[in-house]
Design a protein around this motif. Structure first.
Motif, mmCIF file in Angstrom:
data_model
loop_
_atom_site.group_PDB
_atom_site.id
_atom_site.type_symbol
_atom_site.label_atom_id
_atom_site.label_comp_id
_atom_site.label_asym_id
_atom_site.label_seq_id
_atom_site.Cartn_x
_atom_site.Cartn_y
_atom_site.Cartn_z
ATOM 1 N N GLY A 1 -30.115 45.764 -5.769
ATOM 2 C CA GLY A 1 -30.486 47.002 -5.187
ATOM 3 C C GLY A 1 -30.141 48.244 -5.859
ATOM 4 N N GLU A 2 -28.757 48.357 -6.371
ATOM 5 C CA GLU A 2 -28.223 49.471 -6.538
ATOM 6 C C GLU A 2 -28.626 49.698 -8.096
ATOM 7 N N ILE A 3 -28.751 48.514 -8.728
ATOM 8 C CA ILE A 3 -29.369 48.652 -10.366
ATOM 9 C C ILE A 3 -30.738 49.402 -10.412
ATOM 10 N N ASP A 4 -31.656 48.900 -9.598
ATOM 11 C CA ASP A 4 -32.971 49.206 -9.395
ATOM 12 C C ASP A 4 -32.797 50.918 -9.023
ATOM 13 N N ARG A 5 -32.096 51.320 -8.157
ATOM 14 C CA ARG A 5 -32.048 52.606 -7.564
ATOM 15 C C ARG A 5 -31.201 53.540 -8.591
ATOM 16 N N GLN A 6 -30.202 52.984 -9.248
ATOM 17 C CA GLN A 6 -29.380 53.859 -9.881
ATOM 18 C C GLN A 6 -29.490 53.798 -11.549
ATOM 19 N N LEU A 7 -29.775 52.912 -11.942
ATOM 20 C CA LEU A 7 -29.876 52.576 -13.626
ATOM 21 C C LEU A 7 -31.233 53.112 -13.928
ATOM 22 N N LYS A 8 -31.368 54.275 -15.008
ATOM 23 C CA LYS A 8 -32.709 54.724 -15.449
ATOM 24 C C LYS A 8 -32.436 54.536 -16.905
ATOM 25 N N ALA A 9 -31.622 53.924 -17.441
ATOM 26 C CA ALA A 9 -31.554 53.578 -18.986
ATOM 27 C C ALA A 9 -32.391 52.326 -19.007
ATOM 28 N N ASP A 10 -32.814 52.554 -20.482
ATOM 29 C CA ASP A 10 -33.789 51.128 -20.909
ATOM 30 C C ASP A 10 -32.919 49.918 -21.112
ATOM 31 N N LEU A 11 -31.704 50.099 -21.723
ATOM 32 C CA LEU A 11 -30.689 48.925 -21.964
ATOM 33 C C LEU A 11 -29.437 49.447 -21.502
ATOM 34 N N VAL A 12 -28.685 48.104 -21.307
ATOM 35 C CA VAL A 12 -27.246 48.080 -20.924
ATOM 36 C C VAL A 12 -26.383 47.369 -22.062
ATOM 37 N N VAL A 13 -25.317 47.492 -22.584
ATOM 38 C CA VAL A 13 -24.489 47.197 -23.728
ATOM 39 C C VAL A 13 -23.361 47.053 -23.176
ATOM 40 N N TYR A 14 -22.795 45.904 -23.068
ATOM 41 C CA TYR A 14 -21.223 45.539 -22.550
ATOM 42 C C TYR A 14 -20.871 44.327 -23.087
ATOM 43 N N ASP A 15 -19.478 44.216 -22.993
ATOM 44 C CA ASP A 15 -18.688 43.203 -23.810
ATOM 45 C C ASP A 15 -18.610 41.980 -22.688
ATOM 46 N N GLU A 16 -19.008 40.862 -23.274
ATOM 47 C CA GLU A 16 -19.142 39.732 -22.366
ATOM 48 C C GLU A 16 -17.470 39.152 -22.374
ATOM 49 N N ALA A 17 -16.840 39.220 -23.769
ATOM 50 C CA ALA A 17 -15.743 38.465 -24.021
ATOM 51 C C ALA A 17 -14.371 39.024 -23.407
ATOM 52 N N SER A 18 -14.458 40.357 -22.968
ATOM 53 C CA SER A 18 -13.173 41.088 -22.818
ATOM 54 C C SER A 18 -13.405 41.955 -21.502
ATOM 55 N N PHE A 19 -12.472 42.260 -20.988
ATOM 56 C CA PHE A 19 -12.385 43.182 -19.726
ATOM 57 C C PHE A 19 -11.744 44.684 -20.362
ATOM 58 N N PRO B 1 -40.560 48.618 -25.623
ATOM 59 C CA PRO B 1 -39.076 48.062 -25.071
ATOM 60 C C PRO B 1 -38.612 47.072 -25.682
ATOM 61 N N VAL B 2 -39.598 46.037 -25.814
ATOM 62 C CA VAL B 2 -39.023 44.837 -26.534
ATOM 63 C C VAL B 2 -38.425 45.133 -27.862
ATOM 64 N N ALA B 3 -39.341 45.786 -28.760
ATOM 65 C CA ALA B 3 -38.864 46.340 -30.021
ATOM 66 C C ALA B 3 -37.555 47.164 -30.013
ATOM 67 N N LEU B 4 -37.290 47.904 -29.088
ATOM 68 C CA LEU B 4 -36.164 48.866 -28.892
ATOM 69 C C LEU B 4 -35.028 47.765 -28.677
ATOM 70 N N GLN B 5 -35.010 46.612 -27.745
ATOM 71 C CA GLN B 5 -34.032 45.912 -27.583
ATOM 72 C C GLN B 5 -33.933 45.232 -28.734
ATOM 73 N N GLY B 6 -34.720 44.745 -29.474
ATOM 74 C CA GLY B 6 -34.486 43.805 -30.750
ATOM 75 C C GLY B 6 -33.860 44.639 -31.934
ATOM 76 N N SER B 7 -34.100 45.983 -32.123
ATOM 77 C CA SER B 7 -33.412 46.624 -32.992
ATOM 78 C C SER B 7 -31.924 47.013 -32.485
ATOM 79 N N VAL B 8 -31.710 47.048 -31.255
ATOM 80 C CA VAL B 8 -30.325 47.171 -30.797
ATOM 81 C C VAL B 8 -29.655 46.122 -30.926
ATOM 82 N N GLU B 9 -30.103 44.915 -30.797
ATOM 83 C CA GLU B 9 -29.569 43.772 -30.856
ATOM 84 C C GLU B 9 -29.208 43.463 -32.361
ATOM 85 N N ASN C 1 -31.895 44.310 -20.946
ATOM 86 C CA ASN C 1 -32.764 45.295 -20.248
ATOM 87 C C ASN C 1 -32.225 44.973 -18.486
ATOM 88 N N GLN C 2 -33.055 45.683 -17.918
ATOM 89 C CA GLN C 2 -32.446 46.182 -16.640
ATOM 90 C C GLN C 2 -32.723 44.731 -15.551
#
Length: 842
Positions: free
Chosen positions: A521-539, A678-686, A699-700
């Motif tokens: 619910g917080e992601i739906d209300r608060q996140l306005k960006a198209d994509l989220v990038v984070y590190d899965e391997a490290s904190f 949006p799909v093309a955007l995610q592909g280019s960022v990946e 994406n969200q």
């Protein structure tokens, strides 16, 4: 009486063995956790002792904020230290993040440990590492990898390897492998790489700076005196001087403190298992005392005192407790080895040493195992002492079950008292330890109260649950239901152990699912960006160069970087987050209650609602913020927000850059240009992030699914650990059913004599087991739902209440299937009773 005790134990060895098994499992888990924790602590002590074995004094940045965020030293400090009388050798070093990428393009995982890089200490005796193959790094583009890290990533000398660093991803040639000089085979699960000193200063952005200076004395003075001399020369603001022994102990203790939650976490489940075992012990001795009523009364009739009879029953419990606890201590070693293997399975190569058995482990194991067994047997022992001797002459004697009214009053008071303690814990603002103490005591009282009240509802609930069996199961179904209803006290006591496990499983499920939906619910209300990038391997964050690579894409409009780090506020260490407010306005909405992104500029701060309320702060006030670099800053409060996902404080990214020596992004919010698919955007960022394989681009919807997956993974771990208590509860039901079959030997014989087949006898016991198991699970579900709802309503951070009815129904079905499994041995015994012998059994 001791001879009689031993004969009694031998006579009922199977039932007491099942009881002892429950105690043994609980003690094994507790002792195994202690052995694992003590072994880990000893390994870290040995590790850091080896790292600083040839060092006498260490010079580092101050830990005014935290030990993890020390400011670097000016390289000129090295020459000043070298000039101190008594110094024989000095060596300066730098360090930073270094993520190794294997030949398949995947990051070499650490299992939660850091991916770290260091400058090579040269040929100095202060270098704790030795080259085991190849040679030391001597210039740009060369790297030495620690042996275990090389094995994990399948690296060899001469191989080209890509490494993600603070300056970006670069290629290096592996020129050597290294290991600690003391022969240790691991650096605490971290992946570790070493570079030439000048190269290290470049890639870790430490030109003209040092992270640590190691000093060896000439032996003319003690380490403490040498420390004091160096401190007098270079000590002051931003510089800390300590002996190597002090630094070794501090670093080891720091990791121990960071991992202490793990031992505590595991111990909680160990004590839950023992608590469940206590109900089984109580139930077993209660039943056996009832079955031996005539035998014990006969002892009274021939001269045994009430105290002797009490001591007889307690002595049986004591012997069972001692034997089970000793075996549990031994099995605890296997548990510790299993936990180590579990960590290795998750990729965490923890430092190892011989398993440690401390006196505290033995003492706690025996106290818990023997203490719980004896205490649980006390009530049945007292009842045995009160048996009237005349009962030995009556065949129809049975122990009184107590007043229903008294049970209702006492059980109700205990339950309410437990609920009050839980309420106090959930509403308390005290220390975490105090809250968990209140919560644990309250839960314990609630379970005891429910166990006392359960017999009052056992018969009608058993009648309801058994109705389909009576209607569809024929004679065995009716007999099974009748057996469950006949003695509601025993039925409820048998089910109580399962009630505890089911209540905890249901509670955790409701809380976890509610937490997951809150995040969604917080992601739906608060996140306005198209994509989220984070590190899965490290904190520990990732290089800011990744954001630069994304910003260079034609499809991208803006990239908002979020960074976090420790600061000091009013003497407490807190975590601050930082963003560029000009970019954040289109990426994230923290739900402002006052102020906004437009108010955030250098020298100002935004506060989360609860944090501001706890410190009586509001817009217009100020906060003194001590960051790792530089003096404390007075930050003016310009806004307050509700969101918890970005932490308690938000400052401008420009202030963060000035206050922190190391820059690492925790997450990136990416917005595409208007009209971009949006799909093309995610592909280019990946594609752009292929240089940083540890980074995930989502994406969200994918990000919400990731959060849900993390919660479910943690929930799976909780289920596995609570499974220990449920297994013990299953043993309890098996034990009670076996005792019930033994008690009804003559009755079953008569049923067989009048036409009940062996197959029908088996079905009768199975039906009874299913009713008992579902009764326990149903009571547990009710208690767990109540716990879950109250907790979710009390915890402000969880705003969405979710009761997953489907999962709870699955738990009940599993409980019914477990009932069939539990009945296998007792049902087999009932079916194999010799009819004539059973009829003549007294």
């Amino acid at each position: 009486m001791w001879r009689l005790t031993l004969k009694s134990i031998i006579a009922q060895k199977i039932r007491l063995a099942l009881t002892g098994l429950a105690v043994m499992i609980g003690v094994a888990f507790i002792s195994g956790t202690f052995v694992f924790g003590d072994t880990l602590n000893k390994a870290f002590d040995n590790l850091f002792a080896g790292i600083y074995a040839t060092t006498d004094v260490v010079v580092r940045g101050s830990d005014a904020v935290s030990a993890e965020a020390r400011p670097p030293l000016d390289a000129a400090v090295l020459d000043r230290v070298r000039g101190v009388e008594g110094v024989a050798e000095v060596s300066g070093g730098v360090a930073g993040t270094a993520q190794l990428i294997d030949a398949d393009g995947d990051v070499v995982t650490t299992g939660g440990g850091p991916a770290q890089g260091f400058s090579w200490g040269g040929d100095s005796s202060l270098n704790p590492m030795n080259i085991s193959e190849g040679e030391a790094p001597s210039g740009p583009g060369e790297v030495v990898i620690e042996e275990q890290t090389a094995e994990r990533g399948d690296f060899s000398v001469g191989q080209e390897v890509r490494i993600t660093l603070p300056v970006g991803t670069e290629s290096f040639t592996v020129v050597g492998l290294a290991r600690l000089g003391d022969g240790s085979d691991s650096l605490a699960g971290a992946t570790t790489a070493f570079f030439d000193f000048d190269e290290s200063q470049r890639i870790f952005e430490r030109e003209g700076l040092l992270d640590e200076i190691s000093v060896a004395g000439d032996g003319s003075v003690s380490d403490e005196e040498l420390r004091d001399r160096i401190r007098e020369e270079v000590g002051g603001d931003g510089v800390q001087v300590a002996t190597a022994a002090e630094v070794s102990a501090q670093q080891s203790q720091q990791i121990k403190d960071d991992l202490s939650f793990l031992t505590t976490f595991l111990l909680v489940f160990g004590f839950i298992a023992v608590f469940v075992a206590a109900f089984i012990i109580f139930n077993t001795f209660n039943i056996t005392v009832a079955q031996r009523a005539r035998q014990l009364a006969m002892l009274r009739a021939v001269g045994a005192s009430g105290g002797q009879v009490t001591r007889l029953v307690v002595a049986e419990a004591f012997v069972v407790g001692v034997i089970a606890s000793v075996i549990g201590l031994l099995v605890g070693f296997l548990v510790a080895i299993g936990v180590q293997a579990l960590f290795r399975g998750f990729g965490a190569s923890l430092p190892t040493t011989t398993l440690q058995l401390e006196p505290r482990t033995i003492l706690v194991g025996l106290l818990v195992g023997v203490g719980v067994t004896v205490v649980a047997a006390l009530v049945p022992a007292v009842r045995a002492a009160r048996l009237p001797p005349i009962a030995a002459l009556r065949e129809d004697f049975s122990l009184p079950t107590g007043s229903r009214t008294r049970r209702l009053i006492v059980g109700g008071v205990v339950t309410v008292a437990g609920a009050v303690l839980i309420g106090l814990a959930l509403s308390s603002e005290g220390a975490v330890q105090q809250i968990f103490t209140l919560l644990g005591a309250g839960a314990l009282l609630v379970f005891v109260g429910v166990a006392m009240l359960a017999p009052l509802v056992a018969a009608p609930v058993a009648r309801l649950l058994g109705a389909p069996m009576a209607a569809l199961g024929g004679v065995p179904g009716r007999l099974g239901r009748g057996n469950a209803m006949r003695n509601p006290l025993r039925t409820s006591q048998t089910a109580t152990a399962l009630t505890i496990g089911m209540a905890l499983v249901t509670f955790v499920t409701i809380f976890a699912v509610s937490l997951s939906q809150t995040f969604a619910g917080e992601i739906d209300r608060q996140l306005k960006a198209d994509l989220v990038v984070y590190d899965e391997a490290s904190f520990f964050g990732f290089t800011p160069a990744a954001a630069g690579s994304i910003e260079a894409l034609d499809d991208v409009d803006a990239v908002t970087a979020v960074r976090t780090g420790p600061v000091r506020v009013d003497g407490d260490t807190e975590v601050v987050s930082a963003v560029d407010p000009a970019l954040a306005v289109d990426s994230y909405d923290p739900e402002f209650t006052s102020g906004g992104w437009e108010d955030l500029r250098s020298g100002t701060i935004l506060l989360q609602t609860d944090f501001a309320s706890d410190r009586d702060l509001e817009v217009g006030g100020s906060v003194m913020l001590q960051m790792p670099v530089g003096p404390a800053r007075e930050m003016r409060v310009v806004g307050v927000y509700e969101a918890l996902t970005v932490g308690a404080m938000l400052i401008p990214l420009s202030d963060y850059v000035e206050g922190f020596a190391t820059q690492a992004d925790i997450v990136l919010f990416v917005n595409g240009r208007e009209g971009v698919d949006p799909v093309a955007l995610q592909g280019s960022v990946e594609t752009a992030m292929e240089e940083y394989p540890s980074l995930s681009v989502q994406n969200q919807q994918e990000y919400k699914e990731y959060i849900e997956g993390q919660v479910n993974q943690f929930l799976g771990l909780i289920y596995a650990l609570l499974g220990l208590a449920i297994i013990i509860a299953i043993f309890g039901i098996v034990n009670t059913l076996a005792l019930s079959v033994f008690e009804r030997t003559r009755e079953i014989g008569l049923l067989r004599a009048v036409g009940l087949s062996s197959r029908q006898a088996r079905r009768m016991v199975r039906y009874e087991a299913v009713i008992v198991a579902v009764l326990g699970a149903l009571l547990g579900a009710v208690v767990g739902v109540a716990f879950g709802i109250v907790t979710v309503m009390a915890v402000e951070e969880v705003s969405e209440l979710a009761v997953p009815v489907g999962r709870i129904l699955v738990f009940l079905v599993v409980a019914a299937l477990a009932g069939v499994l539990e009945a296998w041995m007792p049902a087999r015994r009932a079916a194999r009773l010799a009819v004539l012998r059973a009829v003549h059994t007294e």
